[in-house]
Design an enzyme around this catalytic site. Structure first.
Site, PDB file in Angstrom:
ATOM      1  N   CYS A 129      -0.310  35.664  23.221  1.00  0.00           N
ATOM      2  CA  CYS A 129       0.175  36.758  24.065  1.00  0.00           C
ATOM      3  C   CYS A 129      -0.095  38.064  23.314  1.00  0.00           C
ATOM      4  CB  CYS A 129       1.663  36.607  24.337  1.00  0.00           C
ATOM      5  SG  CYS A 129       2.371  38.126  25.012  1.00  0.00           S
TER       6      CYS A 129
ATOM      7  N   LYS B  52      -2.967  -2.228   7.635  1.00  0.00           N
ATOM      8  CA  LYS B  52      -2.124  -1.051   7.905  1.00  0.00           C
ATOM      9  C   LYS B  52      -0.988  -1.424   8.843  1.00  0.00           C
ATOM     10  CE  LYS B  52      -3.787   2.945   7.466  1.00  0.00           C
ATOM     11  NZ  LYS B  52      -3.677   4.065   6.539  1.00  0.00           N
TER      12      LYS B  52
ATOM     13  N   TYR C  52      -3.925  -1.081 -10.552  1.00  0.00           N
ATOM     14  CA  TYR C  52      -5.332  -1.409 -10.802  1.00  0.00           C
ATOM     15  C   TYR C  52      -5.682  -1.021 -12.232  1.00  0.00           C
ATOM     16  CZ  TYR C  52     -10.393  -1.457  -9.547  1.00  0.00           C
ATOM     17  OH  TYR C  52     -11.729  -1.706  -9.444  1.00  0.00           O
TER      18      TYR C  52
ATOM     19  N   CYS D 271       6.803  37.242  28.856  1.00  0.00           N
ATOM     20  CA  CYS D 271       6.680  38.635  29.302  1.00  0.00           C
ATOM     21  C   CYS D 271       5.647  38.818  30.404  1.00  0.00           C
ATOM     22  CB  CYS D 271       6.355  39.540  28.115  1.00  0.00           C
ATOM     23  SG  CYS D 271       4.664  39.336  27.533  1.00  0.00           S
TER      24      CYS D 271
ATOM     25  N   ASP E  68       2.150   4.980   0.049  1.00  0.00           N
ATOM     26  CA  ASP E  68       1.629   6.128   0.783  1.00  0.00           C
ATOM     27  C   ASP E  68       1.911   7.410  -0.003  1.00  0.00           C
ATOM     28  OD1 ASP E  68       0.360   7.437   2.759  1.00  0.00           O
ATOM     29  OD2 ASP E  68       1.984   7.318   4.216  1.00  0.00           O
TER      30      ASP E  68
ATOM     31  N   CYS F 258       1.779  34.908  29.705  1.00  0.00           N
ATOM     32  CA  CYS F 258       2.871  34.647  28.758  1.00  0.00           C
ATOM     33  C   CYS F 258       4.133  34.258  29.535  1.00  0.00           C
ATOM     34  CB  CYS F 258       3.130  35.882  27.902  1.00  0.00           C
ATOM     35  SG  CYS F 258       4.564  35.667  26.823  1.00  0.00           S
TER      36      CYS F 258
ATOM     37  N   LYS G 173       0.882  -1.170   0.000  1.00  0.00           N
ATOM     38  CA  LYS G 173       0.000   0.000   0.000  1.00  0.00           C
ATOM     39  C   LYS G 173       0.918   1.218   0.000  1.00  0.00           C
ATOM     40  CE  LYS G 173      -4.190   1.769   2.140  1.00  0.00           C
ATOM     41  NZ  LYS G 173      -3.881   3.167   2.051  1.00  0.00           N
TER      42      LYS G 173
HETATM   43  S1  IVH Z   1      -6.496  -0.535  -4.875  1.00  0.00           S
HETATM   44  C1  IVH Z   1     -11.085  -0.077  -5.247  1.00  0.00           C
HETATM   45  N1  IVH Z   1      -3.974  -0.916  -4.322  1.00  0.00           N
HETATM   46  O1  IVH Z   1      -4.963   3.504  -0.940  1.00  0.00           O
HETATM   47  C2  IVH Z   1      -9.691  -0.241  -4.738  1.00  0.00           C
HETATM   48  N2  IVH Z   1      -4.947   1.111  -3.586  1.00  0.00           N
HETATM   49  O2  IVH Z   1      -7.068   3.556   1.092  1.00  0.00           O
HETATM   50  C3  IVH Z   1      -8.770   0.708  -5.346  1.00  0.00           C
HETATM   51  N3  IVH Z   1      -3.371   2.634  -2.457  1.00  0.00           N
HETATM   52  O3  IVH Z   1      -7.339   5.303  -2.789  1.00  0.00           O
HETATM   53  C4  IVH Z   1      -7.506   0.861  -4.659  1.00  0.00           C
HETATM   54  N4  IVH Z   1      -1.595   1.348  -2.635  1.00  0.00           N
HETATM   55  O4  IVH Z   1      -4.851   5.667  -3.375  1.00  0.00           O
HETATM   56  C5  IVH Z   1      -5.005  -0.087  -4.197  1.00  0.00           C
HETATM   57  N5  IVH Z   1      -1.732  -1.412  -3.952  1.00  0.00           N
HETATM   58  C6  IVH Z   1      -2.764  -0.574  -3.829  1.00  0.00           C
HETATM   59  C7  IVH Z   1      -2.638   0.679  -3.194  1.00  0.00           C
HETATM   60  C8  IVH Z   1      -3.762   1.506  -3.091  1.00  0.00           C
HETATM   61  C9  IVH Z   1      -2.056   2.515  -2.205  1.00  0.00           C
HETATM   62  C10 IVH Z   1      -4.187   3.819  -2.066  1.00  0.00           C
HETATM   63  C11 IVH Z   1      -5.152   4.311  -3.119  1.00  0.00           C
HETATM   64  C12 IVH Z   1      -6.505   4.218  -2.480  1.00  0.00           C
HETATM   65  C13 IVH Z   1      -6.187   4.184  -1.023  1.00  0.00           C
HETATM   66  C14 IVH Z   1      -7.263   3.453  -0.265  1.00  0.00           C
END
Ligand code: IVH
Length: 667
Positions: A423, A311, A225, A408, A116, A405, A114
């Site tokens: 302040c 997460k 995706y 002062c 970030d 403060c 995932k």
């Molecule tokens: S799939 C319908 N795959 O995480 C599902 N999302 O919390 C579409 N994200 O909006 C998302 N890595 O911006 C997918 N390997 C991954 C991802 C990913 C980061 C983000 C994405 C999404 C958000 C959801």
């Protein structure tokens, strides 16, 4: 086909290939020099033969400094989010649920990172990138194609074969750690606010108006995706492997998993291995591989049933609160700071963490000497996230916010509707005065070198600098011999003060630290009023008539100039020769021919730059806007105005004029 055209096409396809080898596959075949030489040759040929121009040429990756607002576009398929889990057990439960829902069919799960960053939707037609749209509200987003085209790992023209005529691919735009650190170092040097994490930096960069700056920052993109009517395969994984073969960056971490045991091992492995990745990740995503099974499982309101996010736990430490101190900022805002027993967290020792404001202390319920949880997730700055109440000392009192403060002694006030205590004694409170001096000398203000935080405080304590005007009385003999000063460094400060007398009025206005008057507002005000004398004479309604100036800013300006000690400082700065006027020459070009008119600029121009046209509009009393709406009075169109904009202008019956017509209008 002419020889030249052949050569251009060949260079383009070779450069595309090397781009991919370098930015996507991490496996370059040639060195930087050879690459640059090919690029220069192509640039030269394209310059000499504009008839073979192609907006998809690799030479276009450098972006441009043409600024324009973003238009919005509806997503073909809404951009949903993922439901989150925080433990292996929750992921296992999701696998069981999907298995049950699919009545025991074998389900293959794909594990992936995932990322970030910030989500992006890319539309390809006939193998070419035609549009890039941000997530926005999930239904519609901003069209950021020009900015996305500067990201070298995103193919403008697909390679290989087998792509559908039209499809969408989604992924995450990220700013790799290295680029993020470099950007923040630069921002620290320029005294600009730092980005808290790569996610904010990526999202902020993608929305910049200047695509040349986007190109410079070094964004990257991972795709995860694919959507469309006729995708090449019937499962997610194979589609992504096809995408990889067409030139997209698909993470190597993407793996098919066949049992709960394999899923658990995947989680355990990446929980630590992710720290070695070049980009920020905040978890893992598990997806049902078969598209048919995905279809059967369907969607909840905001997320698919066929996917789930796991997460990562933010790194967390428990440490003792020694005491809470209270910092006073340049604007008098009081910030509580937790002073902690030093603790090691993600490789650095944490001793202090901001508690931001009184509400946060109350919400967390912090008591004296509490054991506090400190976290560093994607955030670079440590954050207090909780209290171990079981470990509380008996009789410990809740942490009290100061009422006066700490610098002062003035009683603090709280502005209605805001969380901060302030302040009010702006003119006698030392940290506020020192803060204003520090701001005044800053790089983007008067740019006077050699006076940092410590020096400003020392000079204040010694009585040499009691306000910003005192800077203009400093002599080398006052400084040389003081702690940290030699003859050379003393001269550097005095020279810097001298040079600051030519800093233009808009920067001077920003340097004064008038509350709520930031860099952009100062510029707008300076351009509109031209001289400080006029600004000082303006009433509240006159101020509010300036673009972007609301009641709060107007009030703050009036209050600033009503204060006697400020007026005294202004008089001394004026006497010293500081710029309080913008140069005359533009004055003659002013008019109110466009008063009350809202203008949208679109396309590329031949006679003046887009910025020049924007300024002309403002100088003649008009207003610029980024998007066409009912409020638009006319569109100033150059070459290549987008068909969507043209259509919108037509449908709303808004006149579209060319640059010559516009110039005639003003003359
Ligand atoms: S799939 C319908 N795959 O995480 C599902 N999302 O919390 C579409 N994200 O909006 C998302 N890595 O911006 C997918 N390997 C991954 C991802 C990913 C980061 C983000 C994405 C999404 C958000 C959801």
């Amino acid at each position: 086909m002419s020889e030249i055209k052949k050569q251009i096409l060949q260079l383009r396809s070779e450069l595309d290939r090397h781009n991919r080898l370098y930015y996507v596959d991490n496996n370059p075949e040639i060195g930087d020099r050879e690459y640059d030489e090919m690029m220069h040759l192509l640039e030269q040929l394209e310059r000499e033969h504009p008839e073979y121009d192609d907006p998809y040429s690799p030479t276009r990756r450098v972006g441009s400094d043409i600024t324009k607002g973003f238009t919005q576009e509806a997503h073909i398929y809404p951009m949903l989010s993922l439901s989150n889990t925080y433990s292996i057990e929750e992921v296992d439960a999701w696998v069981k649920r999907t298995d049950d829902a699919l009545a025991g069919q074998t389900t293959e799960i794909i594990g992936e990172m995932k990322f970030d960053g910030t989500g992006i939707s890319l539309i390809y037609e006939h193998g070419r990138l035609v549009r890039a749209v941000t997530r926005g509200d999930g239904e519609k987003g901003d069209v950021v194609t020009d900015n996305v085209m500067t990201i070298r790992s995103i193919p403008l023209q697909l390679s290989g074969s087998g792509w559908p005529d039209k499809f969408e691919i989604r992924g995450e735009i990220v700013l790799p750690w290295k680029a993020f650190e470099r950007l923040n170092e630069e921002r620290a040097f320029n005294e600009e606010p730092l980005f808290a994490n790569p996610r904010n930096a990526a999202a902020g960069t993608l929305k910049l108006q200047n695509s040349a700056e986007v190109a410079r920052r070094g964004l990257d993109a991972y795709l995860y995706y694919m959507l469309g009517e006729d995708l090449p395969c019937d499962n997610h994984y194979d589609n992504m492997m096809c995408a990889r073969s067409w030139g997209f960056k698909v993470s190597d971490a993407m793996t098919p998993l066949h049992s709960i045991a394999e899923i658990d091992a995947y989680i355990q492995r990446w929980d630590t291995a992710r720290r070695e990745l070049p980009v920020a990740t905040d978890g893992l995503v598990f997806k049902v591989n078969s598209l048919r099974q995905q279809l059967n499982l369907g969607f909840r309101a905001k997320s698919p049933r066929w996917a789930i996010a796991y997460k990562f736990q933010a790194e967390r430490a428990l440490t003792k609160l020694r005491f809470v101190s209270f910092d006073v900022g340049r604007m008098g805002i009081i910030t509580p700071v937790a002073n902690l027993e030093p603790v090691l967290l993600s490789g650095t020792i944490v001793k202090r963490a901001s508690l931001h404001n009184e509400d946060i202390i109350k919400t967390l319920g912090i008591h004296e000497h509490d054991m506090l949880y400190v976290e560093k997730g994607g955030e670079i700055i440590p954050k207090i996230t909780g209290v171990d109440t079981a470990a509380r000392e008996s009789g410990a009192m809740p942490v009290q916010f100061v009422t006066h403060c700490p610098a002062c002694g003035a009683p603090l006030i709280r502005v209605e509707g805001e969380a901060a205590w302030v302040c009010p004694d702006k003119y006698n409170c030392p940290p506020q005065i020192i803060g204003r001096i520090e701001h005044f000398v800053g790089r983007r203000m008067m740019n006077i070198d050699g006076i940092g935080e410590e020096t400003a405080k020392m000079l204040y304590d010694r009585g040499l600098l009691r306000n910003i005007a005192d800077l203009y009385n400093l002599k080398t003999s006052d400084l040389s011999g003081l702690e940290g000063f030699g003859q050379k460094s003393a001269e550097r400060v005095v020279d810097g003060v001298e040079r600051s007398k030519s800093i233009p009025f808009d920067r001077v206005l920003f340097a004064l630290s008038i509350p709520y008057v930031g860099e952009t507002t100062a510029k707008k005000i300076a351009r509109s009023v031209r001289t400080l004398d006029r600004l000082m004479a303006f009433s509240r309604p006159e101020l509010e008539a300036i673009d972007d100036v609301g009641p709060r800013i107007a009030e703050s300006i009036v209050e600033y100039f009503a204060n006697e000690s400020n007026r005294d400082i202004i008089a001394r700065l004026r006497h010293a020769g500081v710029q309080f006027e913008l140069p005359e020459e533009e004055e003659s070009e002013k008019s109110d021919r466009l008063a009350g008119k809202t203008v949208v600029i679109s396309g590329v121009f031949a006679l003046h730059s887009r910025d020049q046209y924007k300024e002309m509009i403002e100088r003649n009393g008009g207003k610029n806007s980024g998007s066409i709406s009912k409020k638009t009075d006319f569109v100033l169109a150059g070459e290549n105005m987008g068909p969507a904009k043209l259509e919108k202008a037509r449908s709303l019956n808004i006149p579209v004029i060319n640059e010559q017509e516009f110039l005639d209008m003003l003359s």
